[in-house]
Write an enzyme that holds these catalytic residues in place. Structure first.
Site, mmCIF file in Angstrom:
data_model
loop_
_atom_site.group_PDB
_atom_site.id
_atom_site.type_symbol
_atom_site.label_atom_id
_atom_site.label_comp_id
_atom_site.label_asym_id
_atom_site.label_seq_id
_atom_site.Cartn_x
_atom_site.Cartn_y
_atom_site.Cartn_z
ATOM 1 N N HIS A 70 41.200 57.946 48.559
ATOM 2 C CA HIS A 70 42.525 58.352 48.941
ATOM 3 C C HIS A 70 42.254 59.381 50.185
ATOM 4 O O HIS A 70 42.977 58.943 51.060
ATOM 5 C CB HIS A 70 43.082 59.433 47.944
ATOM 6 C CG HIS A 70 43.469 58.808 46.641
ATOM 7 N ND1 HIS A 70 43.654 59.364 45.448
ATOM 8 C CD2 HIS A 70 44.287 57.658 46.796
ATOM 9 C CE1 HIS A 70 44.081 58.568 44.558
ATOM 10 N NE2 HIS A 70 44.637 57.517 45.161
ATOM 11 N N ARG A 119 49.219 43.866 49.177
ATOM 12 C CA ARG A 119 48.625 44.513 48.139
ATOM 13 C C ARG A 119 49.538 45.494 47.417
ATOM 14 O O ARG A 119 50.174 46.381 47.714
ATOM 15 C CB ARG A 119 47.493 45.268 48.775
ATOM 16 C CG ARG A 119 46.272 44.266 49.165
ATOM 17 C CD ARG A 119 45.276 45.373 49.763
ATOM 18 N NE ARG A 119 43.817 44.589 50.019
ATOM 19 C CZ ARG A 119 43.743 44.250 51.369
ATOM 20 N NH1 ARG A 119 44.518 44.546 52.362
ATOM 21 N NH2 ARG A 119 42.536 43.573 51.744
ATOM 22 N N GLU A 160 38.421 33.856 45.697
ATOM 23 C CA GLU A 160 37.680 35.003 45.916
ATOM 24 C C GLU A 160 36.301 35.075 45.293
ATOM 25 O O GLU A 160 35.318 36.085 45.372
ATOM 26 C CB GLU A 160 38.267 36.391 45.347
ATOM 27 C CG GLU A 160 39.515 36.374 46.134
ATOM 28 C CD GLU A 160 40.142 37.984 46.038
ATOM 29 O OE1 GLU A 160 40.007 38.690 46.797
ATOM 30 O OE2 GLU A 160 40.761 38.195 44.781
ATOM 31 N N ASN A 197 36.747 39.335 51.513
ATOM 32 C CA ASN A 197 35.880 40.524 51.312
ATOM 33 C C ASN A 197 35.416 40.371 49.861
ATOM 34 O O ASN A 197 34.105 40.492 49.608
ATOM 35 C CB ASN A 197 36.877 41.633 51.093
ATOM 36 C CG ASN A 197 37.786 41.990 52.319
ATOM 37 O OD1 ASN A 197 37.334 41.542 53.238
ATOM 38 N ND2 ASN A 197 39.111 42.308 52.233
ATOM 39 N N ASP A 198 36.192 39.744 49.020
ATOM 40 C CA ASP A 198 35.569 39.600 47.512
ATOM 41 C C ASP A 198 34.549 38.229 47.615
ATOM 42 O O ASP A 198 33.627 38.369 46.911
ATOM 43 C CB ASP A 198 36.632 39.435 46.281
ATOM 44 C CG ASP A 198 36.924 40.785 45.887
ATOM 45 O OD1 ASP A 198 36.041 41.602 45.739
ATOM 46 O OD2 ASP A 198 38.263 41.108 45.942
ATOM 47 N N CYS A 228 42.995 35.650 54.078
ATOM 48 C CA CYS A 228 43.725 36.924 54.397
ATOM 49 C C CYS A 228 42.695 38.363 54.260
ATOM 50 O O CYS A 228 43.064 39.246 54.142
ATOM 51 C CB CYS A 228 44.900 37.408 53.157
ATOM 52 S SG CYS A 228 44.150 37.274 51.549
HETATM 53 C C1 PEP Z 1 39.777 40.140 49.757
HETATM 54 O O1 PEP Z 1 38.908 40.272 48.899
HETATM 55 O O2 PEP Z 1 39.409 39.520 50.673
HETATM 56 C C2 PEP Z 1 41.109 40.551 49.619
HETATM 57 C C3 PEP Z 1 41.877 40.042 50.751
HETATM 58 O O3 PEP Z 1 41.678 41.169 48.696
HETATM 59 P P1 PEP Z 1 40.824 42.925 48.622
HETATM 60 O O4 PEP Z 1 40.512 43.333 49.819
HETATM 61 O O5 PEP Z 1 42.561 43.757 48.390
HETATM 62 O O6 PEP Z 1 40.101 42.835 47.509
HETATM 63 MG MG MG Z 2 39.675 40.924 46.839
#
Ligand code: PEP
Ligand code: MG
Length: 573
Positions: A162, A269, A404, A427-428, A475
């Site tokens: 946060h 999100r 992901e 990212n994931d 994304c």
């Molecule tokens: C990702 O994992 O790339 C993604 C866009 O989702 P988040 O970052 O919210 O996990």
């Molecule tokens: Mg993700």
């Protein structure tokens, strides 16, 4: 104060405890109101969670029992019980976010009980300072005076803390997760802090300071250049249009995304509807929010991601038991499919918002074909139910899958049969392919989507999407980085969804780098053996068209002493 009290003082201690709670709750309410004005409703809800925690009857009853049975003063008993709770919680990754809140309340309660007055437990001198702390609570962060506090360094926390979200909203550069910062940075040290790259330089040399100044003015010049493209279309130099969309995490980002020319929302999100809240958002509340966003982007799609709970994101409203490996645990689509009272209202809200707008649903962390089939069945059931009840809603919505996990990429041909589109969450995908926790500051150097294993998966997905005739976009944060964006274009991606502040930069890159050059960069990247080689290939090709120093703030600080360098997004620029 005395730790022990006499028997005839016990009642007075119990009274003092309750009075302190009332007073602390009052302070938190005031603070929530101030934050509402300064930052916005989402940020101010953080204090609802703290209030709830401060009033927790089970906890207070346990403190009272301790006062009665052991004849302890209120502050001693409170501290004791808070310590017990901290120990219990610190074992579980998902409770880490709540630890900061617990700590904030504990501080307030002890100050109150021990008569240490003063409106807030700290003050900042009247000059420009960077605050270095072990842990920043949301409460402390929002009280920071933007005039004097020019930067934040915190040992604890990642970008989803946060405190980091608030620092971002307040526009204060922050580096989170800088382990060892307190020991390494004595008070009074001159610091060079770059929130964008997550770099801290101690006692910078004159040369480093000069470099940093040059970098700042380069960035200003770039910003001026970028302003010029805000209203221009996202087309390559040869005129091929690229769909450039925005990622929206907080309601506050809708306006900047529109202003910066986003062609819709490629990733909404929704977890932040829950963060810091005591209750789940209702179907109506969600429908209202989704409609608001859809009407901000007329003529463009808005892609809503179902609740991506779990990992490090379990809000107060959602009580679950601890897991040994939360990131490999009950997360995302798994939670949604198991908890109809969480998922179904969200699906209904999406269908309602889609009545007269292009609203779509996207499922995170898919690993099984069955997950998509089940989710689609639920969408169909809810659409039928809404129809029967005469509620204004779409008869169906496009359902897409986030790529992901390596599992999803490897069965992408099968997933394509049950999906309307793919969107790559790099990212994931990086976290699960490289087996690197995306929030672990120590492994930050290993966390890069430029590793050949990710580049190859990205390459495969374009081909699979083409063969199945479904759109594939990116994304994840990777799309928001200029050099990586060139790689994605070169690999054949025609749709990117990026964080709103980076929209102009990515658009400028799209408009500047010729397609053959981007393709050449992608071909070299596909031959590379390491992330460094991929990065080198990108630099050398892109460098012919763009001053790459503009794109990478880190390159401007040779010989810097690093305290911490974190994955992009960990820091708040
Ligand atoms: C990702 O994992 O790339 C993604 C866009 O989702 P988040 O970052 O919210 O996990
Ligand atoms: Mg993700």
């Amino acid at each position: 104060p005395d730790r022990a009290v006499r028997t005839d003082q016990v009642d007075a201690e119990l009274r003092r405890l309750r009075e302190a709670v009332d007073s602390v709750v009052g302070d938190l309410r005031d603070l929530g109101q101030r934050v509402l004005k300064r930052a916005g409703p989402e940020e101010s809800r953080i204090f609802d969670a703290q209030i709830l925690m401060a009033q927790d009857e089970d906890f207070l009853a346990s403190v009272e029992t301790l006062i009665r049975n052991n004849k302890l003063s209120a502050e001693t008993a409170y501290e004791f019980k808070a310590l017990e709770l901290r120990n219990q919680w610190s074992g579980a990754a998902r409770l880490r976010e709540r630890l900061a809140d617990l700590h904030a309340i504990q501080l307030r309660m002890l100050n109150q009980l021990m008569g240490r007055s003063g409106p807030e437990p700290w003050s900042v001198p009247d000059e420009h300072v960077i605050i270095v702390a072990h842990e920043l609570s949301p409460g402390l962060t929002v009280q920071l005076d933007r005039e004097h506090v020019v930067g934040l360094v915190s040992e604890e926390g990642t970008r989803t803390a946060h405190a980091a979200i608030l620092a971002h909203s307040l526009g204060i550069p922050a580096v989170m997760g800088a382990v060892g910062a307190l020991a390494e940075i004595p008070s009074g040290t001159i610091l060079l802090l770059d929130g964008q790259s997550g770099t801290i330089v101690l006692d910078p040399t004159r040369g480093e300071l000069e470099e940093a100044k040059t970098q700042v003015s380069r960035r200003h010049r770039l910003e001026l250049q970028l302003e010029a493209v805000v209203d221009a279309p996202a087309v390559t130099p040869s005129g091929r249009p690229i769909q450039l969309m925005g990622n929206v995490d907080l309601p506050e980002e809708i306006e900047p995304a529109v202003r910066m020319g986003a062609q819709g929302v490629g990733l909404l999100r929704t977890e932040f509807l829950l963060t810091g809240r005591a209750t789940l958002p209702t179907e109506n509340e969600q429908a209202e929010y989704f409609r608001r966003i859809a009407s901000a982007f007329p003529g463009h799609p808005v892609i809503i991601r179902s609740f991506d709970l779990g990992g490090d994101k379990f809000p107060v409203a959602f009580k679950t038991s601890a897991e040994a490996n939360p990131f490999l645990g009950w997360r995302s689509i798994r939670v949604c499919l198991d908890e109809p009272e969480v998922f179904r209202p969200q699906v209904r809200a999406i269908l309602r918002a889609a009545a007269d707008r292009d609203v779509q649903l996207m499922l995170p962390l898919v690993t099984l074909v069955e997950e998509v089939e089940q989710a689609r069945a639920i969408v169909q059931e809810e659409a039928d139910a809404l129809w029967k009840d005469g509620v204004r809603a779409a008869r169906s919505v496009p359902v897409g899958v986030m790529m992901e996990t390596p599992a999803a990429v490897l069965i992408a041909d099968h997933l394509a049969e049950v999906s309307d589109f793919f969107s790559v969450g790099t990212n994931d995908l990086t976290q699960y392919t490289m087996a690197v926790d995306r929030g672990n500051a120590r492994l930050a150097d290993r966390f890069t989507p430029l590793h050949p294993s990710i580049v190859r998966q990205l390459h495969q997905l374009v081909a699979i999407g083409r063969a199945a005739n479904i759109p594939v976009s990116v994304c994840g944060e990777m799309a928001s980085e200029a050099l990586s964006a060139v790689l994605l274009l070169g690999l054949g991606y025609q749709c990117l969804s990026v964080s709103p502040p980076t929209l102009p930069l990515v658009k400028w890159v799209i408009r500047t780098v010729p397609e053959p050059a981007a393709r050449q960069a992608a071909e070299s990247a596909l031959q590379a053996r390491s992330a460094e080689e991929v990065s080198e290939a990108l630099r050398s090709v892109v460098g012919e068209y763009i001053d790459v120093r503009l794109l990478d703030p880190q390159s401007a600080l040779p010989g810097r002493r690093r305290v911490a360098t974190l994955p992009p997004g960990t820091a708040a620029p």
